[in-house]
Design an enzyme around this catalytic site. Structure first.
Site, PDB file in Angstrom:
ATOM      1  N   ASP A 250       0.831  -1.214   0.000  1.00  0.00           N
ATOM      2  CA  ASP A 250       0.000   0.000   0.000  1.00  0.00           C
ATOM      3  C   ASP A 250       0.863   1.261   0.000  1.00  0.00           C
ATOM      4  O   ASP A 250       1.975   1.255   0.521  1.00  0.00           O
ATOM      5  CB  ASP A 250      -0.914  -0.029   1.235  1.00  0.00           C
ATOM      6  CG  ASP A 250      -2.076   0.940   1.118  1.00  0.00           C
ATOM      7  OD1 ASP A 250      -2.370   1.407  -0.006  1.00  0.00           O
ATOM      8  OD2 ASP A 250      -2.685   1.248   2.152  1.00  0.00           O
TER       9      ASP A 250
ATOM     10  N   LEU B 194      10.868 -20.640  -4.427  1.00  0.00           N
ATOM     11  CA  LEU B 194       9.955 -19.729  -3.722  1.00  0.00           C
ATOM     12  C   LEU B 194       8.652 -19.740  -4.499  1.00  0.00           C
ATOM     13  O   LEU B 194       8.658 -19.714  -5.728  1.00  0.00           O
ATOM     14  CB  LEU B 194      10.531 -18.306  -3.706  1.00  0.00           C
ATOM     15  CG  LEU B 194       9.569 -17.195  -3.245  1.00  0.00           C
ATOM     16  CD1 LEU B 194       9.348 -17.262  -1.733  1.00  0.00           C
ATOM     17  CD2 LEU B 194      10.111 -15.806  -3.611  1.00  0.00           C
TER      18      LEU B 194
ATOM     19  N   HIS C 287       2.251   3.531  -9.027  1.00  0.00           N
ATOM     20  CA  HIS C 287       2.025   2.100  -9.286  1.00  0.00           C
ATOM     21  C   HIS C 287       3.202   1.503 -10.074  1.00  0.00           C
ATOM     22  O   HIS C 287       3.610   0.373  -9.846  1.00  0.00           O
ATOM     23  CB  HIS C 287       0.724   1.897 -10.055  1.00  0.00           C
ATOM     24  CG  HIS C 287      -0.506   2.289  -9.271  1.00  0.00           C
ATOM     25  ND1 HIS C 287      -0.684   1.921  -7.970  1.00  0.00           N
ATOM     26  CD2 HIS C 287      -1.606   3.012  -9.613  1.00  0.00           C
ATOM     27  CE1 HIS C 287      -1.854   2.401  -7.531  1.00  0.00           C
ATOM     28  NE2 HIS C 287      -2.418   3.068  -8.510  1.00  0.00           N
TER      29      HIS C 287
HETATM   30  C1  IPE Z   1      -5.397  -2.728  -0.174  1.00  0.00           C
HETATM   31  O1  IPE Z   1      -5.067  -1.389  -0.331  1.00  0.00           O
HETATM   32  C2  IPE Z   1      -5.368  -3.427  -1.505  1.00  0.00           C
HETATM   33  C3  IPE Z   1      -4.047  -3.567  -2.122  1.00  0.00           C
HETATM   34  C4  IPE Z   1      -2.900  -3.202  -1.595  1.00  0.00           C
HETATM   35  C5  IPE Z   1      -4.040  -4.192  -3.411  1.00  0.00           C
HETATM   36  P1  IPE Z   1      -6.206  -0.286  -0.522  1.00  0.00           P
HETATM   37  O2  IPE Z   1      -5.503   1.019  -0.622  1.00  0.00           O
HETATM   38  O3  IPE Z   1      -7.107  -0.657  -1.635  1.00  0.00           O
HETATM   39  O4  IPE Z   1      -7.018  -0.408   0.836  1.00  0.00           O
HETATM   40  P2  IPE Z   1      -7.772   0.707   1.690  1.00  0.00           P
HETATM   41  O5  IPE Z   1      -8.747   1.356   0.759  1.00  0.00           O
HETATM   42  O6  IPE Z   1      -6.737   1.650   2.178  1.00  0.00           O
HETATM   43  O7  IPE Z   1      -8.413  -0.048   2.821  1.00  0.00           O
HETATM   44  C1  IPE Z   2      -1.617   0.325  -3.399  1.00  0.00           C
HETATM   45  O1  IPE Z   2      -1.433   1.695  -3.428  1.00  0.00           O
HETATM   46  C2  IPE Z   2      -1.860  -0.243  -4.775  1.00  0.00           C
HETATM   47  C3  IPE Z   2      -3.247  -0.685  -5.002  1.00  0.00           C
HETATM   48  C4  IPE Z   2      -4.196  -0.684  -4.117  1.00  0.00           C
HETATM   49  C5  IPE Z   2      -3.564  -1.163  -6.326  1.00  0.00           C
HETATM   50  P1  IPE Z   2      -2.638   2.726  -3.379  1.00  0.00           P
HETATM   51  O2  IPE Z   2      -3.020   3.055  -4.788  1.00  0.00           O
HETATM   52  O3  IPE Z   2      -3.735   2.227  -2.527  1.00  0.00           O
HETATM   53  O4  IPE Z   2      -1.928   3.982  -2.710  1.00  0.00           O
HETATM   54  P2  IPE Z   2      -2.526   4.981  -1.631  1.00  0.00           P
HETATM   55  O5  IPE Z   2      -3.075   4.158  -0.514  1.00  0.00           O
HETATM   56  O6  IPE Z   2      -3.579   5.771  -2.337  1.00  0.00           O
HETATM   57  O7  IPE Z   2      -1.350   5.806  -1.223  1.00  0.00           O
HETATM   58 MG    MG Z   3      -4.114   2.407  -0.544  1.00  0.00          MG
END
Ligand code: IPE
Ligand code: IPE
Ligand code: MG
Length: 235
Positions: A15, A126, A32
């Site tokens: 995240d 792995l 990303h």
């Molecule tokens: C969780 O992150 C999903 C992934 C890392 C793929 P999100 O950013 O989607 O989750 P929330 O919205 O903070 O709970």
């Molecule tokens: C995690 O990063 C990647 C996915 C959920 C696909 P985020 O896109 O949720 O990044 P933040 O949480 O907005 O910083």
């Molecule tokens: Mg996120």
């Protein structure tokens, strides 16, 4: 019980890509893109440490609700990741697997994923498990549906349904439950990840945003894990 020094199975909620981009005044997709590069460092660190399973939460069912351009960008990155990494995984002895409602992914992604899974299926160094279009609740729903079908057809007696049988119907059938869950970017929530499997998993939350999460941070999570007392409800 003291935790064995090395977790067999590490699961990561990757995240913070959006925040990483925002801090640099870049579009979310740049975060990303950088995030998809970070995966390699963690895979290498996992191999070096002797971890057997690495599950990566890459795209949740809820993430489909993001703007179409972001979703398309993420799917393109997945395709690129498979194009660039699949052949290397074969050479490096990495087995690739995937969990989630994979039939919802664009067809090109599905084909590349299936191909990579097939090509690496006999590798043993792995196992990398990508959670894609994944929801812990959907996974339990799918398991309950399959058990209900079998009960209706007389193949399963309801009183014989136990935790082990439910585990064997999940997308993760045959994979041990995670020993360590890492969540990056400091959020203190599970976000619908591996709800059943995380019952007794140790949790490490790192403040680092995923694109900045490298070997050093992975090693710090393993050190934190090694200091834990695992209890499983016992004294
Ligand atoms: C969780 O992150 C999903 C992934 C890392 C793929 P999100 O950013 O989607 O989750 P929330 O919205 O903070 O709970
Ligand atoms: C995690 O990063 C990647 C996915 C959920 C696909 P985020 O896109 O949720 O990044 P933040 O949480 O907005 O910083
Ligand atoms: Mg996120």
């Amino acid at each position: 019980m003291a935790a064995p020094a090395i977790p067999r199975h590490v699961a990561i909620i990757m995240d913070g890509n959006g925040r990483w981009a925002r801090q640099r005044a870049l579009p979310r997709l740049a975060g990303h893109e950088q995030g998809s590069k970070t995966i390699q460092a963690c895979v290498e660190a996992a191999i070096e440490a002797g971890v057997e399973f690495l599950t990566l939460y890459a795209f949740s069912s809820e993430n489909w609700k993001r703007p179409a351009a972001e979703v398309q960008g993420l799917m393109r990155l997945l395709e690129r990741f498979l194009d660039e990494r699949a052949r290397q995984m074969v050479k490096e002895g990495i087995r690739l697997q995937a969990i989630g409602r994979l039939d919802l992914l664009p067809e090109a992604c599905q084909h590349k994923l299936e191909q990579a899974i097939r090509d690496t299926s006999s590798n043993t160094r792995l196992t990398v498990i990508l959670a894609l279009s994944y929801s812990g609740r959907d996974e339990i729903v799918d398991a309950v549906r399959s058990l209900a079908r079998d009960a209706k057809a007389g193949r399963v007696a309801p009183e014989n349904i136990d935790a082990e049988m439910i585990s064997s119907r999940l997308y993760t059938a045959g994979i041990p439950d995670p020993d360590l869950l890492i969540r990056t970017s400091g959020e203190l929530r599970i976000s619908n990840f591996l709800l059943w499997q995380l019952s007794y998993t140790e949790i490490h939350v790192a403040p680092t945003l995923w694109p900045d999460f490298g070997k050093k941070e992975f090693a710090a999570a393993l050190t934190d894990y090694a200091s834990r007392q695992r209890r499983f409800g016992e004294v």
